[in-house]
Design a protein around this motif. Structure first.
Motif, short mmCIF file in Angstrom:
data_model
loop_
_atom_site.label_atom_id
_atom_site.label_comp_id
_atom_site.label_asym_id
_atom_site.label_seq_id
_atom_site.Cartn_x
_atom_site.Cartn_y
_atom_site.Cartn_z
N ASP A 69 -12.54 -5.48 -11.06
CA ASP A 69 -13.74 -5.21 -9.74
C ASP A 69 -14.79 -4.20 -9.69
OD1 ASP A 69 -14.75 -5.65 -7.51
OD2 ASP A 69 -13.07 -4.62 -6.31
N ILE A 123 -5.16 -1.54 -8.14
CA ILE A 123 -5.46 -1.82 -6.12
C ILE A 123 -5.48 -3.02 -6.29
CG2 ILE A 123 -6.05 0.09 -5.20
CD1 ILE A 123 -9.27 -0.93 -5.88
N SER A 124 -5.82 -4.17 -7.41
CA SER A 124 -5.28 -5.70 -6.92
C SER A 124 -4.81 -6.19 -6.66
CB SER A 124 -6.04 -5.60 -8.65
OG SER A 124 -4.82 -5.54 -9.55
N THR A 149 -10.19 -2.32 -14.42
CA THR A 149 -10.31 -3.00 -13.51
C THR A 149 -10.86 -4.01 -13.83
OG1 THR A 149 -11.24 -2.74 -11.19
CG2 THR A 149 -12.49 -1.77 -12.51
N GLN A 181 -7.18 -1.60 0.02
CA GLN A 181 -7.45 -0.81 -1.74
C GLN A 181 -8.56 0.18 -0.94
OE1 GLN A 181 -9.82 -4.92 -3.38
NE2 GLN A 181 -7.85 -5.61 -3.80
N VAL A 237 -15.58 -1.89 -7.47
CA VAL A 237 -14.80 -0.57 -7.30
C VAL A 237 -15.05 0.87 -8.89
CG1 VAL A 237 -12.43 0.50 -8.15
CG2 VAL A 237 -11.92 -2.08 -6.96
N GLU A 274 -5.81 -0.76 -13.42
CA GLU A 274 -5.69 -2.54 -11.54
C GLU A 274 -4.85 -2.07 -10.89
OE1 GLU A 274 -7.35 -6.15 -12.08
OE2 GLU A 274 -7.33 -6.16 -14.19
N GLY A 293 0.95 -1.08 0.12
CA GLY A 293 0.12 0.04 0.34
C GLY A 293 0.65 1.30 0.01
N VAL A 324 -7.25 -6.48 0.58
CA VAL A 324 -8.75 -5.75 0.49
C VAL A 324 -8.55 -4.49 1.53
CG1 VAL A 324 -10.83 -5.87 0.82
CG2 VAL A 324 -9.23 -7.62 0.25
#
Length: 347
Positions: A237, A205-206, A235, A213, A240, A203, A181, A210
Motif C-alpha cells: 500500500d 494492516i492489510s 507493504t 488500519q 501507507v 503487512e 483490530g 480500512v
C-alpha cells in the motif's frame, strides 16, 4: 601500541541491519527420488526452484522505518522471514549491529530474538487459540527473563497492554473473542513485551478493515517514538508508505530496483518500474503524470529472465539490459537505483 591498528567500528555508527547478497530458492522438485527422470534413455536428475529473492542488498539505520514495497510475489515477505531467521537463506548474509546472525545456532540467536521481534500479517492466525491473552503476553517475557518474579511479569504485561490501548482486564480471555483490530493490538503488545529495538512488520494492516488500519498504523508510529524502535515494514500500500516510511525499497521479482528517502521517491522516482507504480496512485492534482501502462506479463520466478529482470516490460530496455544484471548505483539525490538506462543517462 601500533598506531596503525584499526579499532572496531562503534555499534551506534553501524547499520542496525545489513543484508549482503541475500538469496532464497525454494525447491519444486521434491526429494531425491522424485528428481530422477528418464530423458533420452538415460536417468538424469532434474531440479527446479522458485527464485524468491535474488541478491538483495539493503541497510537499515537505527531509528528509521524502511518500507519494502512491490507487487505480490516479488519476495517482500521472504526477505522479512529470512531476516528473522524463520527461513534459512540459500546464499548471502544477514548482519545485525555488525554481527553476522544467519549462521548462528538457535542458542546463539537467543539474545537477538529479544532485540528483534515480528508482527505478522494475519492477526487471526498469529495468536494461539489455546492460550489466553495473559498467557500469550507472558510467554516471551518468561522466555527471555527467566529470573523475573511472577508479579514483575504480570506488571510488565499490564504495562504493555495499556501502552497499546488494551484493557488489562482482557487478560483471561481468548483470541477468538476479539475483533481483527483488537487482535493485531495484542500481537503488537506481544512484540513490545520484551522491549525490542527492531521490529519486522509483515503487512500488519492489510487484513484489517480500512477504518481500523489508521488506528493500528498510528499505534505503530507512537510505539516507534516511545520505544525508539527501528522498523522493516513490508507493504503493498503506497499510501501507507508515504505516511509511515523514512525510506523506501522497491522490489521486483526478487531484486531491489530502487532505494530512496520517501519524499524523494514520491517526488522523483527514477527506475521505470517505480515510475509505473507511482503513476498508479490515485491523485486529485491536475498536473499528475499520466498512468503508465506496462506491457507484457510478469515473468515466472522459476525461470528468471537474463539480465535485468524487468527488461521484458520496460520501454527503455536495450541489449545491455537483456544481457547484464544492473547493480545498485548511488544517484545524485541520495538514493540508489539498479537501472542501466538511468546509469547511462537515457532516462
Amino acid at each position: 601500541m601500533n598506531s596503525t591498528a584499526t579499532s572496531p567500528v562503534p555499534e551506534a555508527t553501524q547499520p542496525l541491519l545489513a543484508l549482503r547478497g541475500l538469496e532464497k530458492r525454494f525447491s519444486l522438485s521434491g526429494d531425491f527420488l522424485e528428481q530422477l527422470k528418464f530423458k533420452g534413455g538415460k536417468l538424469v536428475r532434474h531440479q527446479e526452484h522458485v527464485h524468491a529473492i535474488n541478491g538483495v542488498d539493503l541497510e537499515i539505520q537505527r531509528g528509521e522505518a524502511l518500507c519494502v514495497v512491490g507487487e505480490s510475489g516479488c519476495g517482500k515477505s521472504t526477505v522479512a522471514r529470512t531476516v528473522m531467521g524463520l527461513i534459512t537463506p540459500s546464499a548471502g548474509e544477514v548482519h545485525y549491529a555488525g554481527q553476522r546472525i544467519d549462521d548462528l545456532s538457535t542458542k546463539q540467536l537467543l539474545p537477538y530474538r529479544r532485540r528483534m521481534q515480528m508482527i505478522f500479517q494475519n492477526p487471526y492466525a498469529s495468536l494461539n487459540p489455546r492460550m489466553t491473552i495473559q498467557q500469550t503476553l507472558e510467554e516471551p517475557i518468561r522466555l527471555h527473563h527467566p529470573d523475573w518474579t511472577a508479579q514483575r511479569v504480570k506488571d510488565k504485561v499490564n504495562e504493555v497492554m495499556q501502552s497499546v490501548g488494551i484493557d488489562p482486564d482482557w487478560g483471561p480471555r481468548y483470541g477468538h473473542e476479539f475483533s481483527g483490530g483488537q487482535r493485531q493490538r495484542i500481537a503488537i503488545a506481544r512484540a513490545l513485551a520484551v522491549d525490542p529495538e527492531f521490529i519486522v512488520a509483515d503487512e500488519p494492516i492489510s487484513a484489517l478493515d480500512v477504518s481500523i488500519q489508521a488506528q493500528v498504523l498510528n499505534l505503530l508510529m507512537e510505539a516507534q517514538q516511545r520505544h525508539n524502535l527501528t522498523y522493516l515494514f513490508i507493504t503493498h500500500d503506497l499510501a501507507v508508505v508515504e505516511h509511515f516510511g523514512t525510506r523506501v525499497a522497491v522490489m521486483y521479482l526478487g531484486r531491489v530496483c530502487e532505494v530512496a528517502p520517501t519524499a524523494t521517491l514520491f517526488a522523483r522516482p527514477r527506475h521505470p518500474y517505480t515510475q509505473a507504480l507511482m503513476s498508479a496512485i490515485p491523485r486529485l492534482e491536475d498536473d499528475r503524470p499520466q498512468h503508465i501502462r506496462l506491457e507484457g506479463e510478469v515473468p515466472t520466478p522459476v525461470h528468471l529472465p537474463s539480465g535485468c529482470v524487468f527488461h521484458g516490460r520496460c520501454p527503455h530496455a536495450d541489449t545491455r539490459c537483456r544481457e547484464e544484471v544492473p547493480a545498485l548505483i548511488v544517484t545524485d539525490d541520495g538514493g540508489q537505483v539498479a537501472c542501466h538506462a538511468v546509469e547511462e543517462g537515457r532516462i
